[in-house]
Design a protein around this motif. Structure first.
Motif, mmCIF file in Angstrom:
data_model
loop_
_atom_site.group_PDB
_atom_site.id
_atom_site.type_symbol
_atom_site.label_atom_id
_atom_site.label_comp_id
_atom_site.label_asym_id
_atom_site.label_seq_id
_atom_site.Cartn_x
_atom_site.Cartn_y
_atom_site.Cartn_z
ATOM 1 N N LEU A 1 -22.563 -44.716 29.789
ATOM 2 C CA LEU A 1 -23.162 -44.629 28.453
ATOM 3 C C LEU A 1 -23.909 -43.305 28.277
ATOM 4 O O LEU A 1 -23.815 -42.672 27.225
ATOM 5 C CB LEU A 1 -24.093 -45.811 28.202
ATOM 6 N N HIS A 2 -24.634 -42.899 29.310
ATOM 7 C CA HIS A 2 -25.364 -41.625 29.241
ATOM 8 C C HIS A 2 -24.396 -40.445 29.139
ATOM 9 O O HIS A 2 -24.617 -39.516 28.349
ATOM 10 C CB HIS A 2 -26.274 -41.452 30.465
ATOM 11 N N LEU A 3 -23.327 -40.476 29.926
ATOM 12 C CA LEU A 3 -22.340 -39.406 29.879
ATOM 13 C C LEU A 3 -21.638 -39.373 28.526
ATOM 14 O O LEU A 3 -21.410 -38.298 27.959
ATOM 15 C CB LEU A 3 -21.321 -39.591 31.006
ATOM 16 N N LEU B 1 -12.660 -37.827 24.595
ATOM 17 C CA LEU B 1 -13.544 -36.862 23.953
ATOM 18 C C LEU B 1 -13.616 -35.578 24.770
ATOM 19 O O LEU B 1 -13.550 -34.478 24.217
ATOM 20 C CB LEU B 1 -14.940 -37.462 23.764
ATOM 21 N N GLY B 2 -13.729 -35.707 26.071
ATOM 22 C CA GLY B 2 -13.767 -34.526 26.931
ATOM 23 C C GLY B 2 -12.502 -33.701 26.807
ATOM 24 O O GLY B 2 -12.551 -32.470 26.699
ATOM 25 N N VAL C 1 -21.059 -36.569 23.191
ATOM 26 C CA VAL C 1 -21.237 -36.603 21.735
ATOM 27 C C VAL C 1 -22.252 -35.541 21.309
ATOM 28 O O VAL C 1 -22.045 -34.834 20.314
ATOM 29 C CB VAL C 1 -21.662 -38.012 21.260
ATOM 30 N N HIS C 2 -23.322 -35.379 22.086
ATOM 31 C CA HIS C 2 -24.320 -34.348 21.774
ATOM 32 C C HIS C 2 -23.738 -32.946 21.915
ATOM 33 O O HIS C 2 -24.068 -32.059 21.121
ATOM 34 C CB HIS C 2 -25.553 -34.499 22.661
ATOM 35 N N VAL C 3 -22.897 -32.731 22.904
ATOM 36 C CA VAL C 3 -22.245 -31.427 23.073
ATOM 37 C C VAL C 3 -21.401 -31.112 21.842
ATOM 38 O O VAL C 3 -21.446 -30.004 21.303
ATOM 39 C CB VAL C 3 -21.384 -31.393 24.361
#
Length: 88
Positions: free
Chosen positions: A7-9, A57-58, A14-16
C-alpha cells in the motif's frame, strides 16, 4: 512483502506520477492502471490486486519517461558500502 508495504509503495508511485504532472505540466497517460480501478486507499482489496496495480503503474511511468527521454540517468555502480561513502 506485507500488504501494508505494498500500500505504501502504491501510494508512492501515485505521488511520483502526480509530482511529475504538477512539475512539468504534462499528463502521464496510465490507461492500463486506470482500467484496474484500484487506488492505494482501497485497503480492502487483496495484495495481488495492489501488486498488479504497482507493476502496471510503474511500467506505464517508465514507458512515459522513456518516451520523453527522461529515463536515462547517469549513475555509478558501487560494489561495497565503503565505496559509496568514499564516492560522496
Amino acid at each position: 512483502m506485507q500488504k501494508e508495504e505494498l500500500l505504501h509503495l502504491h501510494m508512492l508511485f501515485v505521488h511520483v506520477k502526480k509530482y511529475y504532472e504538477a512539475t512539468y505540466g504534462d499528463e502521464v497517460c496510465t490507461a492500463g492502471y486506470d482500467g484496474l480501478s484500484i487506488s492505494p486507499v482501497h485497503i480492502h482489496k487483496n495484495k495481488s490486486c495492489h501488486k498488479e496495480a504497482i507493476l502496471m503503474l510503474g511500467d506505464e511511468l517508465v514507458s512515459y519517461l522513456k518516451s520523453k527521454g527522461l529515463a536515462s540517468l547517469d549513475y555509478q555502480e558501487y560494489s561495497t558500502p565503503d565505496e559509496v561513502i568514499a564516492g560522496q
